[in-house]
Write a protein that holds these residues in place. Structure first.
Motif, PDB file in Angstrom:
ATOM      1  N   TRP A  28       0.847  -1.206   0.000  1.00  0.00           N
ATOM      2  CA  TRP A  28       0.000   0.000   0.000  1.00  0.00           C
ATOM      3  C   TRP A  28       0.879   1.252   0.000  1.00  0.00           C
ATOM      4  O   TRP A  28       0.677   2.171  -0.792  1.00  0.00           O
ATOM      5  CB  TRP A  28      -0.900  -0.024   1.248  1.00  0.00           C
ATOM      6  N   ASP A  29       1.855   1.268   0.913  1.00  0.00           N
ATOM      7  CA  ASP A  29       2.765   2.415   1.018  1.00  0.00           C
ATOM      8  C   ASP A  29       3.481   2.654  -0.313  1.00  0.00           C
ATOM      9  O   ASP A  29       3.608   3.796  -0.768  1.00  0.00           O
ATOM     10  CB  ASP A  29       3.779   2.140   2.128  1.00  0.00           C
ATOM     11  N   THR A  32       1.225   4.491  -2.648  1.00  0.00           N
ATOM     12  CA  THR A  32       0.585   5.741  -2.231  1.00  0.00           C
ATOM     13  C   THR A  32       1.605   6.823  -1.860  1.00  0.00           C
ATOM     14  O   THR A  32       1.622   7.883  -2.454  1.00  0.00           O
ATOM     15  CB  THR A  32      -0.347   5.518  -1.021  1.00  0.00           C
ATOM     16  N   TYR A  33       2.452   6.540  -0.868  1.00  0.00           N
ATOM     17  CA  TYR A  33       3.273   7.605  -0.306  1.00  0.00           C
ATOM     18  C   TYR A  33       4.779   7.452  -0.510  1.00  0.00           C
ATOM     19  O   TYR A  33       5.520   8.400  -0.302  1.00  0.00           O
ATOM     20  CB  TYR A  33       2.974   7.757   1.194  1.00  0.00           C
ATOM     21  N   MET A  34       5.235   6.276  -0.880  1.00  0.00           N
ATOM     22  CA  MET A  34       6.683   6.044  -0.968  1.00  0.00           C
ATOM     23  C   MET A  34       7.366   7.008  -1.957  1.00  0.00           C
ATOM     24  O   MET A  34       6.899   7.167  -3.079  1.00  0.00           O
ATOM     25  CB  MET A  34       6.938   4.600  -1.410  1.00  0.00           C
ATOM     26  N   ARG A  42      12.286  -1.293  -1.949  1.00  0.00           N
ATOM     27  CA  ARG A  42      11.025  -1.889  -1.518  1.00  0.00           C
ATOM     28  C   ARG A  42      10.810  -3.249  -2.176  1.00  0.00           C
ATOM     29  O   ARG A  42      10.308  -4.188  -1.545  1.00  0.00           O
ATOM     30  CB  ARG A  42       9.853  -0.937  -1.827  1.00  0.00           C
TER      31      ARG A  42
ATOM     32  N   ILE B  25       9.307   1.179   8.289  1.00  0.00           N
ATOM     33  CA  ILE B  25       8.225   1.775   7.513  1.00  0.00           C
ATOM     34  C   ILE B  25       6.870   1.454   8.158  1.00  0.00           C
ATOM     35  O   ILE B  25       5.974   2.307   8.210  1.00  0.00           O
ATOM     36  CB  ILE B  25       8.276   1.301   6.041  1.00  0.00           C
ATOM     37  N   ASP B  29       4.208   4.188   9.443  1.00  0.00           N
ATOM     38  CA  ASP B  29       2.782   4.140   9.104  1.00  0.00           C
ATOM     39  C   ASP B  29       1.931   4.185  10.369  1.00  0.00           C
ATOM     40  O   ASP B  29       0.922   4.891  10.433  1.00  0.00           O
ATOM     41  CB  ASP B  29       2.507   2.856   8.311  1.00  0.00           C
ATOM     42  N   TYR B  33      -0.359   7.400   9.425  1.00  0.00           N
ATOM     43  CA  TYR B  33      -1.602   7.210   8.682  1.00  0.00           C
ATOM     44  C   TYR B  33      -2.495   6.073   9.160  1.00  0.00           C
ATOM     45  O   TYR B  33      -3.643   5.997   8.777  1.00  0.00           O
ATOM     46  CB  TYR B  33      -1.282   7.011   7.190  1.00  0.00           C
ATOM     47  N   ARG B 242      12.219   9.351   5.647  1.00  0.00           N
ATOM     48  CA  ARG B 242      11.045  10.181   5.919  1.00  0.00           C
ATOM     49  C   ARG B 242      11.153  10.911   7.241  1.00  0.00           C
ATOM     50  O   ARG B 242      11.588  10.338   8.233  1.00  0.00           O
ATOM     51  CB  ARG B 242       9.810   9.266   5.969  1.00  0.00           C
TER      52      ARG B 242
END
Lengths: 496, 496
Positions: A28-29, A32-34, A42, B25, B29, B33, B242
């Motif tokens: 998901w990450d 969406t946001y990575m 990843r 990660i 998260d 989020y 991040r």
């Protein structure tokens, strides 16, 4: 003693479930946001996690525990049966084949991107040929006795066979073609205007509508969320289930993605909590999953009675650009039967022909009746025959979907099975909620949701999909209900 | 043969590194989020992942490979040395102690939340006593020959000892107290007005400033991102790093969190790429890490010359509410020496006394010179002695930080070590970039960043922190530079 064996097995399977949850959220990450440069890293992280999950899942100790379980209660028995199914599947495939398949499908998908961009099937053909052979080798390894296509189907829709699908898809094809012909003149007299959707609506307004839909469907903010991704999807488990949508110039892309993914999310959120982290606590199949997403997208989201409320009170409210378009025009356009070359842009009626086309082709391909080289021409012929569309290049033809190039054969039929299942569920639901459309018109989805939760979601994987349909509807799946549903809907829209 | 051994070891260690990246990660998260109800599930997923990582890290095969490596190049040798350090540490602690510690620290942290809310140290005291014994048991297991506090310190700051810290902290305490006294009158004559920060700035404006800072520091959007979290932190590795910040009524909270975390991120992003996924490719210690974050936060972000540009062109531009506050007032207020009861709200000068206080107390606690029961009164006495602050309740006293209640003893000193290190780095840097402040004033951080990258970040874990300082500055760490830096800064602000 037996109790201890079952508990130990459950503990090991929970570990596998938790690891797959880690992979889901990391996936998901990634979408969406990575930060974009993180992709390679990843990929390595996910493949490490995947390998560890595979090792855990194929641990011989699991096979031993499965064989030692005895004297179980009914639901425990079902869990052991499902775990055995997964364990047998995972252990039957030689480790080197898993690696070759992963590498080849990654490579083929990469070539597919390039081939699609360059509109040239030839670029991916050699790799697709290799991949197809590996997919067949895998099917053979899983079960050399059964027809290969049935083995593949079974992975996405347990116990389903090509013969079963054929028995649904033949009347589906005939019925849909008949329906298209029937409404041909009415549509020509009163043509839907899909140009009304080209409104360039601000993303913020679209986000508000997405939130409204999440709330309407009953997706609680403390257990779910909506984000943006290029290709909408749903992921997550138990108390943390996430959907994604995409915001484009045409706001119906976001609206119907949110309804669709929202349906998937409702299912994921409402599997039986007391069985979470066991097999029974999971959703049962791709077909049943798709039935829930398309229920929310089409049966609810495109329902004329629902739209009579939703359109003025939500769409027009958040998107003033629609104030010049009246409700009836919007209803007709959202439900327009307009053949498309591209499956994902197809309407509710012609969509099924896209699936049937793929189902027919992949069956013949697996059976060796046609070759990879013939795919483009066979594709184009069928598109012309079923939908009257002339395919100009492979990008809008055989290269449009990623599935085959990722090694997914036997997956497509589940998209249409979802339609067949959900309209039959609707017919059953109507007997207990006869005023379901009035409920929708009043902005209340709760009774309908409760029906889906207790009849479908809460059953988890207690029954295989066909058995589940029989439990819900008191009869096996039957395409008749979907055709009735479509006919009734279009009769009402065109007053015929 | 040896080459194969080293490669096999590297491969195993890369797997461990990738797994710890997955945990990072998923932790990010969880704090940004994740829907709130997902917390329990995430806890289980992270603990499963943690256990697997531990098993991989303590695989006897790793010990064997480490002992078999020979004939290596210099950097390979360093990697094996660092891997051995980690392997020995992980394997020395009995599995049951790991579990007891994890459970007890989770429990104690839970009690700490309650105790802090109810302002009652007594509620967490019994659990802290148990936790402290476990922490000491762990230190004993790691190295029964060395003083326990040195064993604990070494985990956060390799090769550092209590004697070493004392040699820095004694002049630090004396120098800081002298400085406070020196500027006492000047500050009283021209008191900083921190009420100017209570502006209730819209979050969007704060986000714009955070983005500006990210860009100024040189954090590339394709390899980094900024999000919001209750407690700001930095995570991620290699090409995906991040930071988080928080948006409060006082916008300097976000501004200086972004500078601080941005400094951490720069370090994570710029460890040597050719050594990523090996030990050398990681950052070296908490102290060096903190030196980078506080360099960006204090040496850069609170530098008067920098603020003469940043304040009118960024702060006032995005936050018009500041138009009534002139640049000099802002500079004085951002750099105000105003003792606080709470460490995280302390200024650059008095901050160090908060650290020294914790260092003294935790040393005595580990050595058994004071008991857990005495903590509140000893805390309150020292606060009065060092900062002249009268602590009214435990929430603003001994309960303010989570560290001890999470089992982190020996961690606090690294916060002040960062200040000592970075001002000494600055002194060295000035010899090659004498106009560094003019660079900042012109909005250009690139030369300063390049200096940090090539002298600090790019060294990864090639040297232990003290050796790294010697390499950079040609001499061991010395508190003098930090005191000189502070004195020079305040002399310029108050024209003394």
């Amino acid at each position: 003693m037996t109790h201890t064996t079952y508990d130990e097995l459950s503990k090991k399977m929970k570990e596998v479930r938790l690891l797959s949850n880690c992979s889901s959220i990391l996936g998901w990450d990634m979408r969406t946001y990575m930060p974009s440069e993180g992709i390679e890293q990843r990929g390595e992280a996910l493949s490490t996690l995947g390998k560890i999950t595979h090792v855990k899942m194929t641990d011989p100790q699991i096979g031993k525990l499965i064989s030692q379980c005895s004297g179980l209660e009914k639901i425990q028995q079902r869990n052991v049966e499902l775990w055995k199914r997964d364990y047998d599947r995972e252990t039957k495939i030689p480790a080197d084949l898993v690696i070759r398949l992963t590498k080849q499908s990654t490579k083929t998908e990469g070539k597919w991107y390039e081939a699609k961009r360059k509109q040239d099937f030839g670029l991916v053909k050699p790799d697709l040929e290799i991949l197809l052979e590996l997919v067949k080798e895998r099917a053979q390894a899983l079960d050399a006795e059964k027809p290969m296509y049935d083995v593949l189907l079974d992975e996405y829709e347990p116990k389903m066979t090509a013969a079963g699908i054929n028995s649904y898809f033949t009347p589906l094809r005939d019925g849909v073609i008949k329906l298209i012909k029937k409404y041909q003149d009415a549509v020509a007299d009163n043509p839907p205007d899909i140009s009304i959707f080209d409104k360039n609506i601000p993303v913020d307004a679209q986000k508000h509508v997405s939130k409204w839909i999440m709330n309407f469907l009953g997706l609680p903010p403390n257990r779910s969320r909506v984000d943006e991704a290029e290709h909408p999807f749903t992921t997550g488990y138990a108390k943390d289930v996430r959907i994604t949508t995409h915001y484009q110039e045409d706001p119906t892309a976001a609206i119907y993605s949110t309804f669709h993914e929202g349906g998937h999310a409702l299912y994921n959120l409402n599997t039986p909590e007391e069985h979470w982290y066991t097999a029974v606590g999971d959703t049962v199949s791709m077909g049943i999953h798709e039935s829930q997403s398309r229920f929310c997208e089409n049966i609810v989201g495109k329902n004329p009675t629902f739209l009579k409320n939703f359109y003025p009170n939500v769409v027009q409210k958040y998107m003033p650009a629609f104030q010049s378009v009246d409700t009836d025009t919007f209803i007709k356009s959202v439900n327009a039967i307009i053949p498309s070359k591209i499956r994902i842009y197809a309407d509710e009626v012609t969509y099924n022909l896209h699936i049937i086309l793929r189902f027919e082709i992949e069956q013949d391909l697996i059976a060796g009746k046609i070759s990879v080289a013939e795919l483009p021409s066979i594709w184009n012929d069928k598109m012309e025959k079923y939908l009257g569309m002339k395919i100009e290049n492979d990008a809008e033809g055989v290269l449009q979907d990623t599935h085959w190039y990722a090694g997914l054969f036997g997956y497509f039929p589940t998209y249409a099975l979802g339609n067949i299942y959900n309209s039959q569920m609707l017919a059953t639901m109507k007997t207990s909620i006869p005023n379901w459309e009035e409920q929708l018109a009043s902005g209340d989805f709760s009774k309908i949701r409760n029906w889906l939760v207790s009849n479908v979601h809460n059953k988890g994987s207690l029954y295989d999909p066909i058995d589940l349909m029989e439990k819900i509807c008191n009869q096996p799946p039957d395409t008749k209900y979907f055709l009735d549903y479509l006919n009734e809907k279009y009769r009402s829209i065109y007053n015929l």
